[in-house]
Motif scaffolding. Structure first.
Motif, PDB file in Angstrom:
ATOM      1  N   LYS A 124      -4.076 -25.584 -63.382  1.00 39.95           N
ATOM      2  CA  LYS A 124      -3.773 -26.975 -63.720  1.00 39.95           C
ATOM      3  C   LYS A 124      -4.879 -27.906 -63.247  1.00 39.95           C
ATOM      4  O   LYS A 124      -5.307 -28.816 -63.980  1.00 39.95           O
ATOM      5  N   LEU A 125      -5.373 -27.678 -62.043  1.00 40.50           N
ATOM      6  CA  LEU A 125      -6.434 -28.516 -61.504  1.00 40.50           C
ATOM      7  C   LEU A 125      -7.700 -28.402 -62.341  1.00 40.50           C
ATOM      8  O   LEU A 125      -8.358 -29.410 -62.633  1.00 40.50           O
ATOM      9  N   TRP A 126      -8.036 -27.193 -62.770  1.00 39.01           N
ATOM     10  CA  TRP A 126      -9.217 -27.017 -63.626  1.00 39.01           C
ATOM     11  C   TRP A 126      -9.025 -27.723 -64.963  1.00 39.01           C
ATOM     12  O   TRP A 126      -9.933 -28.402 -65.444  1.00 39.01           O
ATOM     13  N   GLU A 127      -7.871 -27.573 -65.557  1.00 41.66           N
ATOM     14  CA  GLU A 127      -7.626 -28.194 -66.866  1.00 41.66           C
ATOM     15  C   GLU A 127      -7.730 -29.709 -66.787  1.00 41.66           C
ATOM     16  O   GLU A 127      -8.346 -30.350 -67.645  1.00 41.66           O
ATOM     17  N   LEU A 128      -7.145 -30.296 -65.756  1.00 42.77           N
ATOM     18  CA  LEU A 128      -7.205 -31.754 -65.605  1.00 42.77           C
ATOM     19  C   LEU A 128      -8.627 -32.225 -65.313  1.00 42.77           C
ATOM     20  O   LEU A 128      -9.089 -33.229 -65.850  1.00 42.77           O
ATOM     21  N   SER A 129      -9.325 -31.480 -64.458  1.00 39.72           N
ATOM     22  CA  SER A 129     -10.680 -31.868 -64.071  1.00 39.72           C
ATOM     23  C   SER A 129     -11.639 -31.762 -65.247  1.00 39.72           C
ATOM     24  O   SER A 129     -12.435 -32.675 -65.502  1.00 39.72           O
ATOM     25  N   SER A 130     -11.585 -30.655 -65.972  1.00 43.10           N
ATOM     26  CA  SER A 130     -12.510 -30.457 -67.085  1.00 43.10           C
ATOM     27  C   SER A 130     -12.205 -31.399 -68.240  1.00 43.10           C
ATOM     28  O   SER A 130     -13.087 -31.708 -69.052  1.00 43.10           O
ATOM     29  N   ALA A 131     -10.950 -31.891 -68.314  1.00 49.39           N
ATOM     30  CA  ALA A 131     -10.588 -32.872 -69.333  1.00 49.39           C
ATOM     31  C   ALA A 131     -10.942 -34.301 -68.910  1.00 49.39           C
ATOM     32  O   ALA A 131     -10.783 -35.243 -69.696  1.00 49.39           O
ATOM     33  N   GLY A 132     -11.386 -34.478 -67.672  1.00 47.44           N
ATOM     34  CA  GLY A 132     -11.730 -35.808 -67.182  1.00 47.44           C
ATOM     35  C   GLY A 132     -10.535 -36.683 -66.881  1.00 47.44           C
ATOM     36  O   GLY A 132     -10.655 -37.911 -66.824  1.00 47.44           O
ATOM     37  N   ASP A 133      -9.379 -36.045 -66.650  1.00 43.19           N
ATOM     38  CA  ASP A 133      -8.154 -36.793 -66.375  1.00 43.19           C
ATOM     39  C   ASP A 133      -8.077 -37.105 -64.881  1.00 43.19           C
ATOM     40  O   ASP A 133      -7.341 -36.472 -64.123  1.00 43.19           O
ATOM     41  N   LEU A 134      -8.850 -38.096 -64.446  1.00 44.36           N
ATOM     42  CA  LEU A 134      -8.944 -38.403 -63.024  1.00 44.36           C
ATOM     43  C   LEU A 134      -7.638 -38.933 -62.442  1.00 44.36           C
ATOM     44  O   LEU A 134      -7.354 -38.738 -61.261  1.00 44.36           O
ATOM     45  N   ASP A 135      -6.842 -39.613 -63.245  1.00 42.48           N
ATOM     46  CA  ASP A 135      -5.591 -40.165 -62.729  1.00 42.48           C
ATOM     47  C   ASP A 135      -4.695 -39.065 -62.174  1.00 42.48           C
ATOM     48  O   ASP A 135      -3.965 -39.288 -61.200  1.00 42.48           O
ATOM     49  N   ARG A 136      -4.753 -37.887 -62.783  1.00 40.70           N
ATOM     50  CA  ARG A 136      -3.923 -36.779 -62.302  1.00 40.70           C
ATOM     51  C   ARG A 136      -4.718 -35.765 -61.495  1.00 40.70           C
ATOM     52  O   ARG A 136      -4.189 -35.154 -60.557  1.00 40.70           O
ATOM     53  N   ALA A 137      -5.983 -35.575 -61.835  1.00 41.92           N
ATOM     54  CA  ALA A 137      -6.779 -34.554 -61.150  1.00 41.92           C
ATOM     55  C   ALA A 137      -7.126 -34.955 -59.722  1.00 41.92           C
ATOM     56  O   ALA A 137      -7.049 -34.129 -58.803  1.00 41.92           O
ATOM     57  N   LEU A 138      -7.498 -36.215 -59.512  1.00 40.65           N
ATOM     58  CA  LEU A 138      -7.973 -36.624 -58.200  1.00 40.65           C
ATOM     59  C   LEU A 138      -6.904 -36.535 -57.114  1.00 40.65           C
ATOM     60  O   LEU A 138      -7.174 -35.998 -56.027  1.00 40.65           O
ATOM     61  N   PRO A 139      -5.675 -37.004 -57.341  1.00 43.45           N
ATOM     62  CA  PRO A 139      -4.650 -36.834 -56.298  1.00 43.45           C
ATOM     63  C   PRO A 139      -4.384 -35.360 -55.977  1.00 43.45           C
ATOM     64  O   PRO A 139      -4.203 -34.996 -54.807  1.00 43.45           O
ATOM     65  N   MET A 140      -4.376 -34.523 -57.004  1.00 42.89           N
ATOM     66  CA  MET A 140      -4.148 -33.099 -56.795  1.00 42.89           C
ATOM     67  C   MET A 140      -5.301 -32.472 -56.004  1.00 42.89           C
ATOM     68  O   MET A 140      -5.097 -31.667 -55.083  1.00 42.89           O
ATOM     69  N   TYR A 141      -6.503 -32.871 -56.346  1.00 47.16           N
ATOM     70  CA  TYR A 141      -7.701 -32.371 -55.668  1.00 47.16           C
ATOM     71  C   TYR A 141      -7.694 -32.780 -54.202  1.00 47.16           C
ATOM     72  O   TYR A 141      -8.015 -31.981 -53.311  1.00 47.16           O
ATOM     73  N   ARG A 142      -7.322 -34.025 -53.941  1.00 50.35           N
ATOM     74  CA  ARG A 142      -7.236 -34.479 -52.548  1.00 50.35           C
ATOM     75  C   ARG A 142      -6.199 -33.661 -51.776  1.00 50.35           C
ATOM     76  O   ARG A 142      -6.423 -33.268 -50.629  1.00 50.35           O
ATOM     77  N   ASP A 143      -5.054 -33.407 -52.399  1.00 50.61           N
ATOM     78  CA  ASP A 143      -4.006 -32.633 -51.742  1.00 50.61           C
ATOM     79  C   ASP A 143      -4.478 -31.228 -51.377  1.00 50.61           C
ATOM     80  O   ASP A 143      -4.129 -30.693 -50.316  1.00 50.61           O
TER      81      ASP A 143
END
Length: 219
Positions: A141-160
């Motif tokens: 999920k983190l890869w999919e959000l990150s590679s899609a440029g969906d920072l609103d969802r990827a960044l909080p997950m990445y921080r966690d």
């Protein structure tokens, strides 16, 4: 894509031939790692392995091999037709831009889990990863959000997850990932010698970071 790294070109080429015979689609290949090889030696090394006829992903890990596959060296290898991609393990997020400038058609693959977001946003084509062994669904999920440029969802997950992902770039990353697998209910088991079990304080820190990720619902 099995690894074919070895001390010398002859052994690495032998592993490559065995991989091809076994049906491998590609190879992950380190530079020669018995000594600090210069660029011409590295070039000859990959030329010999490429003669086997499988696509090669160069593995750039100068921290362990003491051979740095610089952007210019990667461009040289790619131009000669020896490599199709690189697993970038330096942790230096700036390198991808120079690689893309010098070798636009060379695929850059994330090599360390704790720079996933940065390299995905910069155009990395994939992730040769460690922590998906412990948290597969969350990692995908983190890869999919990150590679899609969906920072609103990827960044909080990445921080966690970042305190856990950072273990992938530490010397004891194999032991750490295996311990995280154990904590997550996906038995990782012991490491082969000469890797030793983690010291108690390091093991406690890995457990804490893993339990934090699990408590946040990451699996």
């Amino acid at each position: 894509m099995p690894g074919s790294g070895a001390y010398g070109s002859r052994e690495a080429t032998s592993w490559a031939k065995q991989a091809k015979d076994a049906g491998a689609h590609a190879l992950l290949s380190l530079p020669p790692n018995a000594y600090r090889a210069d660029d011409d030696i590295v070039f000859a090394h990959y030329e010999q392995i490429a003669s086997v006829g499988l696509p090669i992903v160069a593995y750039n890990n100068p921290l362990d091999t003491k051979v740095d596959l610089s952007p210019a060296m990667l461009a040289r290898l790619h131009s000669a037709g020896f490599i199709v991609a690189v697993k970038e393990f330096t942790g230096d997020c700036r390198r991808i831009y120079e690689i893309q400038e010098l070798a636009p058609d060379l695929d850059v693959l994330v090599g360390t889990d704790d720079v996933l977001l940065e390299l995905a946003l910069a155009g990395a084509k994939g992730w040769i990863a460690g922590y998906p062994n412990a948290l597969p669904a969350a990692s995908v999920k983190l890869w999919e959000l990150s590679s899609a440029g969906d920072l609103d969802r990827a960044l909080p997950m990445y921080r966690d997850m970042h305190s856990l992902l950072r273990w992938d770039s530490k010397p004891a990353f194999v032991q750490a990932i295996k311990l995280s697998m154990d904590v997550a209910g996906r038995p990782g088991g012991p490491c082969r010698p000469p890797r030793l079990p983690l010291p108690a304080d390091i093991a406690a820190a890995v457990r804490k970071d893993t339990e934090k990720a699990l408590a946040n619902g990451y699996r």
